[in-house]
Design a protein around this motif. Structure first.
Motif, PDB file in Angstrom:
ATOM      1  N   VAL A   1      17.529 -37.043 -52.686  1.00 51.22           N
ATOM      2  CA  VAL A   1      17.636 -36.866 -51.244  1.00 51.22           C
ATOM      3  C   VAL A   1      18.496 -38.017 -50.729  1.00 51.22           C
ATOM      4  O   VAL A   1      18.162 -39.183 -50.933  1.00 51.22           O
ATOM      5  N   GLU A   2      19.614 -37.683 -50.112  1.00 48.54           N
ATOM      6  CA  GLU A   2      20.542 -38.696 -49.633  1.00 48.54           C
ATOM      7  C   GLU A   2      20.791 -38.506 -48.135  1.00 48.54           C
ATOM      8  O   GLU A   2      20.883 -37.379 -47.656  1.00 48.54           O
ATOM      9  N   PHE A   3      20.867 -39.598 -47.418  1.00 48.68           N
ATOM     10  CA  PHE A   3      21.259 -39.541 -46.017  1.00 48.68           C
ATOM     11  C   PHE A   3      21.979 -40.840 -45.657  1.00 48.68           C
ATOM     12  O   PHE A   3      21.837 -41.855 -46.350  1.00 48.68           O
ATOM     13  N   THR A   4      22.754 -40.781 -44.575  1.00 48.78           N
ATOM     14  CA  THR A   4      23.542 -41.935 -44.159  1.00 48.78           C
ATOM     15  C   THR A   4      23.188 -42.330 -42.737  1.00 48.78           C
ATOM     16  O   THR A   4      23.169 -41.480 -41.841  1.00 48.78           O
ATOM     17  N   LEU A   5      22.876 -43.597 -42.537  1.00 46.02           N
ATOM     18  CA  LEU A   5      22.655 -44.143 -41.200  1.00 46.02           C
ATOM     19  C   LEU A   5      23.949 -44.777 -40.705  1.00 46.02           C
ATOM     20  O   LEU A   5      24.635 -45.477 -41.457  1.00 46.02           O
ATOM     21  N   SER A   6      24.266 -44.544 -39.439  1.00 45.57           N
ATOM     22  CA  SER A   6      25.495 -45.088 -38.852  1.00 45.57           C
ATOM     23  C   SER A   6      25.200 -45.786 -37.539  1.00 45.57           C
ATOM     24  O   SER A   6      24.327 -45.351 -36.773  1.00 45.57           O
ATOM     25  N   SER A   7      25.942 -46.856 -37.284  1.00 45.42           N
ATOM     26  CA  SER A   7      25.826 -47.550 -36.005  1.00 45.42           C
ATOM     27  C   SER A   7      26.655 -46.823 -34.957  1.00 45.42           C
ATOM     28  O   SER A   7      27.476 -45.953 -35.267  1.00 45.42           O
ATOM     29  N   ALA A   8      26.471 -47.194 -33.694  1.00 43.08           N
ATOM     30  CA  ALA A   8      27.171 -46.524 -32.596  1.00 43.08           C
ATOM     31  C   ALA A   8      28.686 -46.701 -32.703  1.00 43.08           C
ATOM     32  O   ALA A   8      29.454 -45.786 -32.399  1.00 43.08           O
ATOM     33  N   THR A   9      29.125 -47.864 -33.151  1.00 42.99           N
ATOM     34  CA  THR A   9      30.565 -48.138 -33.252  1.00 42.99           C
ATOM     35  C   THR A   9      31.180 -47.575 -34.531  1.00 42.99           C
ATOM     36  O   THR A   9      32.397 -47.497 -34.652  1.00 42.99           O
TER      37      THR A   9
END
Length: 271
Positions: free
Chosen positions: A149-157
């Motif tokens: 199970v893979e997912f990516t967290l991203s910042s607003a910028t």
């Protein structure tokens, strides 16, 4: 003084041993932290797991820990009455980061839920801990093509993007525990008087087979058909599987009477 220091070291070792945080190399036979039975669903909360992480853009996180809250409806009519299953966790990163705002899993991008206010800690360097959660359902899990199970967290910028990876079996083990609990409860509910069984058993067995048959994919449907027709009169061997739909199909079929199985088989012929 030396004895006191030794005692503190031993105490710390014992406390560490008592922690049950999992990782990708763990055995997931004992993945459940708590389980709850509710009117419309079974809830499984897993023990925390340390995921593998990889920075795609920017620096990697300092520390991460996740857990899963699985919500498993008891019946088809209950699906719309319960909340979604969720992945929840906390990440610690250096203060120069933007905090994470979105998650992308299986090509689906959504906003993170903030579960607690962020906390800052400063020693030689300042770090920030963020608590978050996002929905992750059984159907999404089943659709994943591999064992991760893979997912990516991203910042607003977009200057910080980190991929998280953890074993699919971690989630499947929670699902298997929910199936076991629900089967146990169903066994108790089926301890009715002969009159009650005669009046509603046939209809109930057929309804549940019909429901779980629709939840199964084409390959699982064919596997169940082959097994059911082989065991037309006596279920001499259980259907061995770790798939929720097949587990429930075999349970309801195995607990049906010979006449009830005939009704189910007749229905299967039309599918």
């Amino acid at each position: 003084m030396n004895k006191l220091r030794a005692l503190l070291v031993v105490s710390a070792m014992v406390a560490s041993a008592g922690c049950s945080t999992l990782d990708s190399s763990s055995n997931f036979d004992d993945v459940v932290k708590t389980s709850k039975e509710r009117r419309h669903y079974t809830q499984i909360t897993t023990k925390p797991i340390t995921p593998q992480t990889h920075a795609i853009v920017g620096a990697d996180v300092v520390k991460a820990q996740l857990h899963y809250v699985g919500i498993y409806p008891h019946d088809s009519i209950d699906i719309d009455k319960v909340a979604s299953s969720t992945i929840a966790g906390e990440v610690t990163f250096f203060k120069s980061y933007d905090h994470f705002e979105t998650v992308n899993i299986a090509g689906h991008k959504m906003a993170l839920n903030s579960d607690r206010p962020m906390a800052e800690t400063c020693t030689e360097h300042c770090t920030v801990t963020q608590w978050f959660s996002f929905p992750f359902t059984h159907n999404e899990l089943a659709a994943l093509p591999n064992d991760q199970v893979e997912f990516t967290l991203s910042s607003a910028t977009g200057k910080n993007r980190v991929k998280f990876m953890l074993p699919k079996q971690y989630f499947l083990s929670a699902e298997q525990e929910a199936n076991y609990l629900r089967n146990s409860d169903t066994t108790q509910l089926t301890k009715q008087t002969p009159q009650q069984k005669q009046s509603d058993g046939k209809q109930r067995s057929l309804e549940m087979v019909q429901y779980w048959y629709q939840q199964a994919d084409g390959g699982q449907q064919e596997q169940f058909k082959d097994w059911a027709f082989t065991h037309r009169t006596v279920v001499s061997e259980q259907l061995k599987t770790d798939q929720q739909a097949l587990n429930m199909l075999s349970y309801w079929y195995a607990n049906a009477s010979v006449d009830e199985r005939k009704t189910i088989l007749t229905w299967l012929l039309t599918q």
